[in-house]
Design a protein around this motif. Structure first.
Motif, PDB file in Angstrom:
ATOM      1  N   ALA A 100      47.632 -24.441  15.579  1.00 37.00           N
ATOM      2  CA  ALA A 100      46.172 -24.383  15.671  1.00 37.00           C
ATOM      3  C   ALA A 100      45.560 -25.769  15.947  1.00 37.00           C
ATOM      4  O   ALA A 100      44.694 -25.708  16.607  1.00 37.00           O
ATOM      5  CB  ALA A 100      45.783 -24.280  14.136  1.00 37.00           C
ATOM      6  N   LEU A 101      46.310 -26.962  15.701  1.00 34.03           N
ATOM      7  CA  LEU A 101      45.752 -28.268  16.130  1.00 34.03           C
ATOM      8  C   LEU A 101      45.627 -28.334  17.844  1.00 34.03           C
ATOM      9  O   LEU A 101      44.839 -28.678  18.460  1.00 34.03           O
ATOM     10  CB  LEU A 101      46.344 -29.219  15.709  1.00 34.03           C
ATOM     11  CG  LEU A 101      46.144 -30.982  16.171  1.00 34.03           C
ATOM     12  CD1 LEU A 101      44.781 -31.011  15.278  1.00 34.03           C
ATOM     13  CD2 LEU A 101      46.998 -31.789  15.510  1.00 34.03           C
ATOM     14  N   LEU A 102      46.659 -28.047  18.307  1.00 35.38           N
ATOM     15  CA  LEU A 102      46.956 -27.822  19.875  1.00 35.38           C
ATOM     16  C   LEU A 102      46.047 -27.060  20.522  1.00 35.38           C
ATOM     17  O   LEU A 102      45.399 -27.362  21.635  1.00 35.38           O
ATOM     18  CB  LEU A 102      48.282 -27.571  20.261  1.00 35.38           C
ATOM     19  CG  LEU A 102      49.427 -28.383  19.812  1.00 35.38           C
ATOM     20  CD1 LEU A 102      50.799 -27.926  20.334  1.00 35.38           C
ATOM     21  CD2 LEU A 102      49.281 -29.900  20.219  1.00 35.38           C
ATOM     22  N   GLU A 103      45.615 -26.015  19.834  1.00 33.50           N
ATOM     23  CA  GLU A 103      44.791 -24.886  20.362  1.00 33.50           C
ATOM     24  C   GLU A 103      43.154 -25.028  19.918  1.00 33.50           C
ATOM     25  O   GLU A 103      42.342 -24.398  20.279  1.00 33.50           O
ATOM     26  CB  GLU A 103      45.150 -23.486  20.107  1.00 33.50           C
ATOM     27  CG  GLU A 103      46.561 -23.456  20.711  1.00 33.50           C
ATOM     28  CD  GLU A 103      47.134 -21.818  20.200  1.00 33.50           C
ATOM     29  OE1 GLU A 103      46.432 -21.152  19.305  1.00 33.50           O
ATOM     30  OE2 GLU A 103      48.245 -21.399  20.519  1.00 33.50           O
ATOM     31  N   VAL A 138      40.088 -25.750   6.456  1.00 36.61           N
ATOM     32  CA  VAL A 138      41.290 -25.351   6.043  1.00 36.61           C
ATOM     33  C   VAL A 138      42.448 -26.440   5.740  1.00 36.61           C
ATOM     34  O   VAL A 138      43.388 -26.830   4.779  1.00 36.61           O
ATOM     35  CB  VAL A 138      42.133 -23.901   6.791  1.00 36.61           C
ATOM     36  CG1 VAL A 138      43.493 -23.697   6.260  1.00 36.61           C
ATOM     37  CG2 VAL A 138      41.159 -22.816   6.778  1.00 36.61           C
ATOM     38  N   PHE A 139      42.600 -27.162   6.801  1.00 36.68           N
ATOM     39  CA  PHE A 139      43.355 -28.484   6.754  1.00 36.68           C
ATOM     40  C   PHE A 139      42.905 -29.469   7.441  1.00 36.68           C
ATOM     41  O   PHE A 139      41.849 -29.547   8.456  1.00 36.68           O
ATOM     42  CB  PHE A 139      44.739 -28.009   7.372  1.00 36.68           C
ATOM     43  CG  PHE A 139      44.808 -27.871   8.810  1.00 36.68           C
ATOM     44  CD1 PHE A 139      45.208 -29.061   9.680  1.00 36.68           C
ATOM     45  CD2 PHE A 139      44.826 -26.778   9.400  1.00 36.68           C
ATOM     46  CE1 PHE A 139      45.064 -28.826  10.951  1.00 36.68           C
ATOM     47  CE2 PHE A 139      44.884 -26.578  10.810  1.00 36.68           C
ATOM     48  CZ  PHE A 139      45.061 -27.683  11.394  1.00 36.68           C
ATOM     49  N   TYR A 140      43.249 -30.784   7.300  1.00 35.55           N
ATOM     50  CA  TYR A 140      43.131 -32.192   8.242  1.00 35.55           C
ATOM     51  C   TYR A 140      44.589 -32.600   8.382  1.00 35.55           C
ATOM     52  O   TYR A 140      45.341 -32.352   7.647  1.00 35.55           O
ATOM     53  CB  TYR A 140      42.376 -33.115   6.936  1.00 35.55           C
ATOM     54  CG  TYR A 140      41.074 -32.490   6.788  1.00 35.55           C
ATOM     55  CD1 TYR A 140      39.841 -32.824   7.397  1.00 35.55           C
ATOM     56  CD2 TYR A 140      40.764 -31.714   5.787  1.00 35.55           C
ATOM     57  CE1 TYR A 140      38.507 -32.457   7.284  1.00 35.55           C
ATOM     58  CE2 TYR A 140      39.626 -31.277   5.443  1.00 35.55           C
ATOM     59  CZ  TYR A 140      38.472 -31.856   6.114  1.00 35.55           C
ATOM     60  OH  TYR A 140      37.182 -31.170   5.838  1.00 35.55           O
ATOM     61  N   VAL A 141      44.425 -33.250   9.485  1.00 36.23           N
ATOM     62  CA  VAL A 141      45.915 -33.794   9.767  1.00 36.23           C
ATOM     63  C   VAL A 141      45.765 -35.368   9.973  1.00 36.23           C
ATOM     64  O   VAL A 141      44.845 -35.854  10.508  1.00 36.23           O
ATOM     65  CB  VAL A 141      46.205 -33.239  11.411  1.00 36.23           C
ATOM     66  CG1 VAL A 141      44.874 -33.586  12.534  1.00 36.23           C
ATOM     67  CG2 VAL A 141      47.601 -33.728  11.849  1.00 36.23           C
ATOM     68  N   GLY A 142      46.878 -36.145   9.437  1.00 35.72           N
ATOM     69  CA  GLY A 142      46.994 -37.261   9.436  1.00 35.72           C
ATOM     70  C   GLY A 142      47.831 -37.741  10.476  1.00 35.72           C
ATOM     71  O   GLY A 142      48.832 -37.339  10.735  1.00 35.72           O
ATOM     72  N   THR A 162      39.614 -29.168  15.262  1.00 37.25           N
ATOM     73  CA  THR A 162      39.051 -29.049  16.404  1.00 37.25           C
ATOM     74  C   THR A 162      38.970 -30.291  17.041  1.00 37.25           C
ATOM     75  O   THR A 162      38.226 -30.574  18.025  1.00 37.25           O
ATOM     76  CB  THR A 162      37.955 -28.208  16.254  1.00 37.25           C
ATOM     77  OG1 THR A 162      37.107 -28.830  15.517  1.00 37.25           O
ATOM     78  CG2 THR A 162      38.219 -26.923  15.627  1.00 37.25           C
ATOM     79  N   CYS A 163      39.639 -31.479  16.699  1.00 33.04           N
ATOM     80  CA  CYS A 163      39.361 -32.986  17.348  1.00 33.04           C
ATOM     81  C   CYS A 163      39.807 -32.810  18.798  1.00 33.04           C
ATOM     82  O   CYS A 163      40.777 -32.412  19.176  1.00 33.04           O
ATOM     83  CB  CYS A 163      40.337 -33.879  16.485  1.00 33.04           C
ATOM     84  SG  CYS A 163      40.065 -35.538  17.147  1.00 33.04           S
ATOM     85  N   PRO A 164      38.773 -33.359  19.623  1.00 35.09           N
ATOM     86  CA  PRO A 164      39.038 -33.477  21.122  1.00 35.09           C
ATOM     87  C   PRO A 164      39.961 -34.302  21.543  1.00 35.09           C
ATOM     88  O   PRO A 164      40.317 -34.441  22.573  1.00 35.09           O
ATOM     89  CB  PRO A 164      37.591 -33.598  21.590  1.00 35.09           C
ATOM     90  CG  PRO A 164      37.154 -34.568  20.535  1.00 35.09           C
ATOM     91  CD  PRO A 164      37.591 -33.976  19.243  1.00 35.09           C
ATOM     92  N   CYS A 170      52.391 -35.923  12.489  1.00 39.54           N
ATOM     93  CA  CYS A 170      51.662 -35.425  11.928  1.00 39.54           C
ATOM     94  C   CYS A 170      51.975 -35.254  10.397  1.00 39.54           C
ATOM     95  O   CYS A 170      52.996 -35.045   9.967  1.00 39.54           O
ATOM     96  CB  CYS A 170      51.246 -34.084  12.396  1.00 39.54           C
ATOM     97  SG  CYS A 170      50.697 -34.167  14.104  1.00 39.54           S
ATOM     98  N   GLU A 171      50.860 -35.377   9.536  1.00 40.76           N
ATOM     99  CA  GLU A 171      50.917 -34.964   8.138  1.00 40.76           C
ATOM    100  C   GLU A 171      49.667 -34.127   7.846  1.00 40.76           C
ATOM    101  O   GLU A 171      48.486 -34.445   8.361  1.00 40.76           O
ATOM    102  CB  GLU A 171      51.097 -36.304   7.213  1.00 40.76           C
ATOM    103  CG  GLU A 171      52.312 -36.803   7.138  1.00 40.76           C
ATOM    104  CD  GLU A 171      52.490 -37.843   6.060  1.00 40.76           C
ATOM    105  OE1 GLU A 171      53.493 -38.298   5.633  1.00 40.76           O
ATOM    106  OE2 GLU A 171      51.237 -38.484   5.710  1.00 40.76           O
TER     107      GLU A 171
END
Length: 351
Positions: A13-16, A24-28, A39-41, A50-51
């Protein structure tokens, strides 16, 4: 912290940059020490770096700092200062026809305004301002002013140009709107991404996630069924549903009281009524709903009626799952459906 078995799903989902995972989630990111939205660019990290966390607070407690590009501590789809400034300017003078000098007077780059409004509202700033002018035109026509007076007051020298613009935005020529309704559409930010609410001065007709597939067709069907013009704006029921949604996502509200209008067949309405009887934190199968209606073989028709619901969350079609326990379908995306069920279950267990 999120279970490791969800990591691959969330990394994809992060890649896309999938909007349905907002909230729903945050990535460290271990290599940079920052945490981001789905959705970070920014350039994507490797999977092993990633965590994943359910909340921004969890990421902060894990010593990650907020990303400066996607700003995970601000509201998803937060209104930019340029958008806020221009919307305010339109409200101060909604009949104004905007020219290049007007943007310069506000120290706003015209191309930036176009881009930010397109991202935020699905229309350029000029289209937004025109829609607002047309809203006033409709009000003038309904209050008894002639078409030619309204045409001139909204800045259109050509009657054909006025009618074309009116039809494009309102969905009907001005002379055809004398006996029709007016519905207003408003953007509502939520924990799981933006929604659109459409209603009149009395009730809400539609509430859907903006990125729902086929939303344009839903809006068009609503316009046709109600014989209405739909324009940007706010009504008391829209303000009410926005407030109730905030309470729902905060976990302090389980029953919606904003008045709603259901447009469907008698069978569809009977299904939707059964959905509202499912307690928060619980689920029912399509077969269960069919049995409750006294039509145990009608589970496929129940599923179709469930999918035709136009009032997401308020009419809780997300609480209906397959008989085998699988989530089944959901117009807002299965990720949101799972989140909503988990959110309601946590709320029920706390009480």
């Amino acid at each position: 912290m999120i279970p490791a078995e969800r990591y691959e799903e969330y990394y994809k989902a992060l890649l896309e940059k999938r909007t349905e995972y907002e909230g729903v989630f945050y990535v460290g990111v271990k290599t940079t020490g920052v945490f981001c939205r789905p959705t970070c660019p920014a350039r994507k990290p490797k999977f092993e770096n990633c965590e994943f966390y359910e909340t921004a607070q969890q990421a902060l407690l894990a010593s990650y700092r907020p990303c400066q590009r996607c700003r995970p501590l601000s509201h998803p789809n937060h209104v930019s200062e340029i958008v806020r400034l221009l919307v305010e300017a339109v409200e101060n003078n909604p009949e104004k026809r905007w020219k290049e000098q007007d943007f310069r007077d506000l120290s706003v780059d015209e191309s930036t305004a176009r881009r930010q409004f397109k991202k935020r509202f699905g229309m350029t700033f000029v289209e937004y301002a025109r829609a607002r002018r047309m809203g006033l035109a409709l009000k003038n026509i309904r209050s008894g002013r002639t078409i030619i007076d309204t045409q001139l007051s909204t800045g259109y020298e050509s009657s054909s140009g006025f009618r074309d613009a009116f039809s494009r935005i309102m969905g009907a020529a001005p002379t055809l709107l004398e006996n029709s309704k007016v519905l207003k559409a408003s953007w509502i930010d939520t924990r799981l991404g933006p929604m659109i609410a459409i209603g009149d001065e009395n009730t809400i007709y539609l509430l859907e996630f903006v990125d729902r597939r086929g939303l344009e067709r839903e809006v068009e069907r609503l316009r046709q069924k109600t014989k209405s013009a739909i324009i940007p704006g706010i009504t008391e029921p829209i303000q009410s549903i926005e407030s109730e949604l905030n309470e729902y996502f905060d976990g302090t509200l389980t029953v919606f009281t904003t008045p709603i209008s259901l447009l469907g067949s008698p069978f569809q309405k009977s299904v939707w009524e059964q959905l509202t009887k499912i307690p928060p934190g619980e689920t029912r199968s399509y077969s269960d709903i069919a049995v409750s209606l006294g039509k145990p073989t009608a589970f496929r028709a129940v599923a179709q009626a469930n999918g035709a619901n136009q009032l997401a969350i308020v009419i809780p079609c997300h609480r209906v799952i397959n008989a085998n326990g699988d989530l089944g379908g959901y117009g807002g995306g299965l990720t949101r459906k799972e989140w909503l069920l988990h959110h309601e279950k946590k709320k029920r267990l706390r009480h």
